[in-house]
Design a protein around this motif. Structure first.
Motif, short mmCIF file in Angstrom:
data_model
loop_
_atom_site.label_atom_id
_atom_site.label_comp_id
_atom_site.label_asym_id
_atom_site.label_seq_id
_atom_site.Cartn_x
_atom_site.Cartn_y
_atom_site.Cartn_z
N ARG A 26 0.86 -1.18 0.00
CA ARG A 26 0.00 0.00 0.00
C ARG A 26 0.90 1.23 0.00
NH1 ARG A 26 -3.37 -3.42 -0.72
NH2 ARG A 26 -5.31 -3.71 0.40
N ASP A 27 0.68 2.11 -0.98
CA ASP A 27 1.51 3.31 -1.08
C ASP A 27 0.89 4.48 -0.33
OD1 ASP A 27 3.54 2.15 -2.56
OD2 ASP A 27 2.50 2.50 -4.45
N GLY A 28 -0.30 4.83 -0.67
CA GLY A 28 -0.93 5.98 -0.02
C GLY A 28 -2.23 5.56 0.62
N LEU A 29 -2.65 6.34 1.57
CA LEU A 29 -3.90 6.02 2.24
C LEU A 29 -5.05 6.76 1.59
CD1 LEU A 29 -5.38 4.61 4.52
CD2 LEU A 29 -4.88 6.57 5.98
N ALA A 30 -6.03 5.99 1.20
CA ALA A 30 -7.28 6.53 0.67
C ALA A 30 -8.36 5.57 1.12
CB ALA A 30 -7.23 6.60 -0.86
N VAL A 31 -9.59 5.99 1.04
CA VAL A 31 -10.67 5.12 1.48
C VAL A 31 -10.68 3.83 0.65
CG1 VAL A 31 -12.54 6.07 0.05
CG2 VAL A 31 -13.04 5.15 2.31
N GLU A 32 -10.26 3.90 -0.61
CA GLU A 32 -10.22 2.72 -1.48
C GLU A 32 -9.11 1.74 -1.09
OE1 GLU A 32 -9.79 5.88 -2.91
OE2 GLU A 32 -11.91 6.19 -3.33
N THR A 33 -8.06 2.21 -0.44
CA THR A 33 -6.93 1.34 -0.09
C THR A 33 -6.87 1.00 1.40
OG1 THR A 33 -5.46 3.25 0.22
CG2 THR A 33 -5.54 2.25 -1.98
N LEU A 34 -7.87 1.44 2.16
CA LEU A 34 -7.91 1.16 3.59
C LEU A 34 -8.28 -0.30 3.82
CD1 LEU A 34 -7.75 2.31 6.49
CD2 LEU A 34 -10.21 2.74 6.31
N GLY A 35 -7.47 -1.00 4.55
CA GLY A 35 -7.76 -2.41 4.86
C GLY A 35 -7.60 -3.31 3.66
N LEU A 36 -8.39 -4.39 3.64
CA LEU A 36 -8.31 -5.39 2.58
C LEU A 36 -9.46 -5.24 1.60
CD1 LEU A 36 -7.69 -8.58 4.77
CD2 LEU A 36 -5.99 -7.32 3.44
N SER A 37 -9.17 -5.56 0.36
CA SER A 37 -10.25 -5.65 -0.62
C SER A 37 -10.89 -7.04 -0.48
CB SER A 37 -9.70 -5.49 -2.04
OG SER A 37 -8.91 -6.61 -2.40
N LEU A 38 -12.04 -7.21 -1.08
CA LEU A 38 -12.72 -8.50 -1.03
C LEU A 38 -11.85 -9.59 -1.66
CD1 LEU A 38 -15.23 -10.11 -0.30
CD2 LEU A 38 -16.21 -9.45 -2.50
N ALA A 39 -11.23 -9.28 -2.78
CA ALA A 39 -10.36 -10.25 -3.46
C ALA A 39 -9.16 -10.63 -2.58
CB ALA A 39 -9.89 -9.69 -4.79
N GLY A 41 -9.02 -10.49 0.74
CA GLY A 41 -9.53 -11.28 1.85
C GLY A 41 -9.79 -12.72 1.44
N LYS A 42 -10.37 -12.91 0.25
CA LYS A 42 -10.62 -14.26 -0.25
C LYS A 42 -9.32 -15.01 -0.53
CE LYS A 42 -15.18 -13.61 -2.28
NZ LYS A 42 -15.97 -13.66 -3.52
N ALA A 43 -8.33 -14.32 -1.07
CA ALA A 43 -7.04 -14.95 -1.36
C ALA A 43 -6.35 -15.38 -0.06
CB ALA A 43 -6.14 -14.00 -2.15
N ILE A 44 -6.41 -14.56 0.96
CA ILE A 44 -5.81 -14.90 2.25
C ILE A 44 -6.52 -16.11 2.84
CG2 ILE A 44 -5.53 -14.14 4.65
CD1 ILE A 44 -5.01 -11.30 3.48
N LEU A 45 -7.83 -16.08 2.83
CA LEU A 45 -8.62 -17.19 3.38
C LEU A 45 -8.33 -18.48 2.63
CD1 LEU A 45 -10.67 -18.00 5.48
CD2 LEU A 45 -12.47 -17.32 3.89
N ARG A 46 -8.25 -18.44 1.32
CA ARG A 46 -7.96 -19.62 0.51
C ARG A 46 -6.58 -20.18 0.86
NH1 ARG A 46 -9.45 -23.78 -1.23
NH2 ARG A 46 -11.36 -22.82 -1.85
N GLY A 47 -5.59 -19.31 0.98
CA GLY A 47 -4.24 -19.75 1.33
C GLY A 47 -4.16 -20.38 2.71
N VAL A 48 -4.84 -19.78 3.68
CA VAL A 48 -4.84 -20.32 5.04
C VAL A 48 -5.58 -21.66 5.05
CG1 VAL A 48 -5.68 -19.97 7.40
CG2 VAL A 48 -4.62 -18.07 6.16
N GLN A 49 -6.72 -21.73 4.39
CA GLN A 49 -7.51 -22.97 4.35
C GLN A 49 -6.71 -24.12 3.72
OE1 GLN A 49 -10.13 -24.01 5.73
NE2 GLN A 49 -11.62 -24.89 4.36
N ASP A 50 -6.05 -23.86 2.61
CA ASP A 50 -5.24 -24.89 1.95
C ASP A 50 -4.11 -25.37 2.86
OD1 ASP A 50 -6.82 -24.82 -0.30
OD2 ASP A 50 -5.44 -23.57 -1.46
N PHE A 51 -3.44 -24.43 3.51
CA PHE A 51 -2.32 -24.79 4.38
C PHE A 51 -2.79 -25.60 5.59
CE2 PHE A 51 0.58 -23.78 7.93
CZ PHE A 51 1.75 -24.34 7.42
N VAL A 52 -3.85 -25.14 6.25
CA VAL A 52 -4.35 -25.84 7.43
C VAL A 52 -4.79 -27.26 7.07
CG1 VAL A 52 -6.18 -25.87 9.18
CG2 VAL A 52 -4.95 -23.75 8.70
N ALA A 53 -5.56 -27.39 6.00
CA ALA A 53 -6.02 -28.72 5.57
C ALA A 53 -4.84 -29.61 5.20
CB ALA A 53 -6.98 -28.60 4.40
#
Length: 132
Positions: A26-39, A41-53
């Motif tokens: 993240r380079d600059g702070l804007a409301v669009e770059t605050l936190g995680l995007s839906l994509a 969040g889904k990528a993180i969840l998929r990676g964690v789920q695959d690793f845990v399983a």
């Protein structure tokens, strides 16, 4: 600013397995770059789920690899995978076929060690949510 999401698994003996799930910048702070995007969040969840399983099934197979009667290692007859539908999407898990130990004279000549817990291809939680 860089962010890296890493998952760490610690087995019963205390050894750790690590996997980088995702890295983002993240380079600059804007409301669009605050936190995680839906994509993201889904990528993180998929990676964690695959690793845990993956870690859970690997550890279970490691524990079952030796015959409970004589301690001899089961020989592999075939490799394979099965897909389990979970709340967070499908997960591929190893589902090998092992030869029966020579000390066991009755029963089938081979077996799938995952049969003790892999009785369906959909997790109970997902079935519940689908039926709700």
């Amino acid at each position: 600013m860089k962010f890296r999401v890493e998952v760490i698994s610690v087995n019963d003996e205390g050894s750790e397995q690590r996997r980088d799930v995702m890295e983002m910048e993240r380079d600059g702070l804007a409301v669009e770059t605050l936190g995680l995007s839906l994509a993201e969040g889904k990528a993180i969840l998929r990676g964690v789920q695959d690793f845990v399983a993956s870690q859970q099934t690997s550890e279970d197979l490691r524990r079952r690899r030796r015959c409970p009667n004589c301690g001899q290692r089961h020989h592999s007859k075939a490799a394979g995978t099965s897909t389990v539908e979970t709340v967070f999407g499908p997960v591929a898990v190893p589902n090998p076929r092992w030869e029966r130990c020579p000390c066991q004279t009755e029963g089938p000549k081979s077996f799938r060690p995952t049969a003790t817990w892999l009785q369906g291809r959909t997790s109970p939680e997902r079935l519940y949510l689908e039926s709700k």
